[in-house]
Design an enzyme around this catalytic site. Structure first.
Site, PDB file in Angstrom:
ATOM      1  N   GLU A 155       8.582   1.693  11.419  1.00  0.00           N
ATOM      2  CA  GLU A 155       9.666   2.668  11.286  1.00  0.00           C
ATOM      3  C   GLU A 155       8.994   4.025  11.268  1.00  0.00           C
ATOM      4  O   GLU A 155       8.339   4.401  10.298  1.00  0.00           O
ATOM      5  CB  GLU A 155      10.469   2.412  10.008  1.00  0.00           C
ATOM      6  CG  GLU A 155      11.865   3.045  10.038  1.00  0.00           C
ATOM      7  CD  GLU A 155      11.886   4.479   9.564  1.00  0.00           C
ATOM      8  OE1 GLU A 155      11.828   5.377  10.437  1.00  0.00           O
ATOM      9  OE2 GLU A 155      11.968   4.700   8.357  1.00  0.00           O
ATOM     10  N   GLU A 169       8.482  16.468  15.070  1.00  0.00           N
ATOM     11  CA  GLU A 169       9.023  16.264  13.728  1.00  0.00           C
ATOM     12  C   GLU A 169       8.350  17.209  12.739  1.00  0.00           C
ATOM     13  O   GLU A 169       7.145  17.115  12.489  1.00  0.00           O
ATOM     14  CB  GLU A 169       8.813  14.810  13.292  1.00  0.00           C
ATOM     15  CG  GLU A 169       9.521  14.453  12.013  1.00  0.00           C
ATOM     16  CD  GLU A 169       9.352  12.989  11.649  1.00  0.00           C
ATOM     17  OE1 GLU A 169      10.308  12.414  11.104  1.00  0.00           O
ATOM     18  OE2 GLU A 169       8.277  12.423  11.916  1.00  0.00           O
ATOM     19  N   LYS A 183       0.859  -1.177   0.000  1.00  0.00           N
ATOM     20  CA  LYS A 183       0.000   0.000   0.000  1.00  0.00           C
ATOM     21  C   LYS A 183       0.896   1.228   0.000  1.00  0.00           C
ATOM     22  O   LYS A 183       1.364   1.677   1.044  1.00  0.00           O
ATOM     23  CB  LYS A 183      -0.903  -0.002   1.241  1.00  0.00           C
ATOM     24  CG  LYS A 183      -2.235   0.763   1.083  1.00  0.00           C
ATOM     25  CD  LYS A 183      -2.109   2.241   0.788  1.00  0.00           C
ATOM     26  CE  LYS A 183      -1.717   3.020   2.035  1.00  0.00           C
ATOM     27  NZ  LYS A 183      -1.717   4.517   1.751  1.00  0.00           N
ATOM     28  N   CYS A 219      13.072  11.150   7.282  1.00  0.00           N
ATOM     29  CA  CYS A 219      12.903  10.764   8.686  1.00  0.00           C
ATOM     30  C   CYS A 219      14.201  10.896   9.468  1.00  0.00           C
ATOM     31  O   CYS A 219      14.182  11.140  10.683  1.00  0.00           O
ATOM     32  CB  CYS A 219      12.354   9.352   8.798  1.00  0.00           C
ATOM     33  SG  CYS A 219      13.392   8.081   8.059  1.00  0.00           S
TER      34      CYS A 219
END
Length: 506
Positions: A258, A400, A183, A297
């Site tokens: 993750e 973040e 996906k 990331c």
């Protein structure tokens, strides 16, 4: 321009070896973030499409040959895929650039890394021993631990590195003998769709690799909870990763996550003692923060610099950040592309506004650039931004941002540097810059992050495990541990001379 591989524009769902449209007939336009205009159309799948893909993967695993195909044959197919990726490097690099907004050179490098990942897992699985012999203490017993595929794996991938992140999941899963349902992000699905076509071209049996294009709240949620899925691997944000883990819990399936990062880049003064050292540390701080517009990331979004060199370091950093050439990634000379969407740019702007309100000092950027011939006014551009005098209480330091925003904190002692670097709920990656090898080893050993670079930032090795501590997730990708995620261990105990036990009378 619509990219067409082996399917029609709206037939981007692949289940059981066939390309098709969504069950509902829904479609989604894919926008080029450089100008905000649609350039491709994909199927907008939902739970029904997810069910069909899982059924195809389940049948291919339970009834097909792939899980029982010898490792050397699986490895040979992965190598064929790597060759096809290199064959199509220009086409796929361009597609990645237009889809995700990165520069064309970044797109090409991504394709090279994807091919490397397929080759690495091919080599790893082909060279493995058939099993680990366990000493049972008897010549009449042969005891061995073997590794078998998990089963049906749902692989949910992010929008920032669409094909690279997909390859980190697809390659080890196929090497292990699993079947998969992928996906991709609904924002950037095009290169993953192209990869599924290359897998079929390489000879992968029908149903082994399936893809459903569609949103996370329908397709992703269904895959995470589906009772016929044995493992779900997710790369993305913390909030979505938490939902995936919750959805997977009732069926007790394996979960690999993750998630986010808020990564420190610690610069000691001795790393800047020479002009070459200073220039290198500044250059790498720019790369750490602004590659792919900071939508990484592992981005080094927190510069933690020793106080004695902070003024000079930040001044040069800001000067060079102002000179970064923004524009459409396919244009010559462009060094940094747009953000992936209008929503992402608005999020970044909100973080910068809150930082300034909380006392941060703007050294560069902090605004949308003026339009130009390589930078359409409708594109989602934002200038590389350096925020000085930041502290841990600021949202921009804690959370973040996932954009071209670099915050600056300072320290005086080694202990203070380590404390600042570890003062985050995440623990994905970090770096330390110093000319003192003893300090480098000490600080690297004390940092609570899954990857620590010394006098460098951003390189990764296919042979090394990638993952984080804390809220950066669970599980590992790449390396032997990345392959192990897609396997189950089985202990086979073979008694070569069975005898009665006589535990009971009779």
């Amino acid at each position: 321009m619509v990219d067409r591989t082996q399917q029609q524009a709206s037939e981007t769902i692949h289940a059981g070896g066939e390309w098709r449209a969504a069950v509902s007939g829904a479609t989604r336009e894919i926008l080029d973030p450089a100008d905000g205009l649609p350039f491709a159309v994909v199927a907008e799948g939902d739970e029904k499409d997810a069910d069909l893909a899982v059924a195809a993967a389940r049948h291919a695993f339970d009834e097909g040959d792939w899980p029982r195909t010898p490792a050397v044959a699986r490895a040979a197919l992965l190598r064929r895929v790597a060759d096809l990726l290199i064959r199509d490097r220009e086409r796929l690099g361009l597609l990645e650039s237009r889809d995700a907004g990165k520069t064309l050179e970044e797109g090409r490098v991504d394709i090279d890394c994807v091919a490397d990942a397929f080759r690495y897992f091919a080599d790893l699985v082909a060279a493995e021993a058939p099993g680990r012999v366990v000493d049972a203490g008897s010549a009449d017993v042969h005891s061995v631990v073997v590794h078998e595929p998990v089963g049906v794996c749902a692989l949910i991938t992010p929008w920032n590195y669409p094909l690279l992140q997909a390859s980190w999941k697809i390659a080890p899963a196929l090497a292990a003998g699993d079947t998969v349902v992928v996906k991709p992000s609904e924002i950037t699905p095009l290169t993953t769709v192209a990869l599924i076509a290359l897998l079929a071209e390489a000879g992968l049996p029908a149903g082994v690799a399936n893809i459903v294009t569609g949103p996370g709240h329908t397709v992703g949620a269904r895959l995470a909870e589906h009772p016929d899925v044995d493992l779900v691997s997710f790369t993305g944000g913390l909030a979505s990763g938490t939902k995936v883990a919750q959805a997977a819990a009732p069926t007790v399936k394996k979960v690999a996550l993750e998630l986010g990062g808020k990564n420190p880049n610690v610069v000691f003064a001795d790393a800047c003692a020479t002009e070459e050292g200073f220039d290198t540390a500044v250059d790498q701080a720019l790369n750490a923060a602004f590659i792919h517009s900071g939508q990484v990331c592992s981005a080094g979004a927190r510069l933690i610099v020793e106080e004695s060199v902070r003024g000079r370091f930040v001044a040069e950093l800001a000067r060079r950040a102002e000179r970064i050439r923004l524009g459409r990634g396919t244009e010559d000379g462009v060094e940094c592309g747009p953000l992936v969407s209008e929503q992402q740019r608005a999020k970044v702007e909100g973080y910068v506004d809150s930082a300034l309100a909380e006392g941060a000092v703007l050294r560069s950027g902090g605004r949308r650039p003026e339009p130009s011939d390589v930078r359409p006014a409708t594109g989602y551009f934002y200038e590389p931004t350096v925020l000085d005098h930041c502290h841990r209480e600021m949202r921009v330091v804690r959370e973040e941002v996932f954009g071209p925003v670099l915050t600056v904190e300072t320290f005086r002692t080694e202990d203070e540097a380590v404390a600042l670097a570890n003062d985050t709920e995440y623990g994905l990656a970090g770096a330390v810059w110093t000319a003192d090898q003893g300090r480098a080893r000490r600080v690297a050993g004390r940092l609570r992050h899954g990857t620590v670079w010394i006098n460098d930032f951003h390189p990764y090795l296919p042979q090394a495990e990638w993952g984080g501590f804390g809220k950066s997730g669970v599980g590992r990708e790449l390396g032997p541990a990345g392959l192990a995620e897609y396997r189950e261990a089985k202990h086979v105990y073979h008694n070569l001379a069975p005898k009665p036990v006589r535990w009971f009378a009779g």
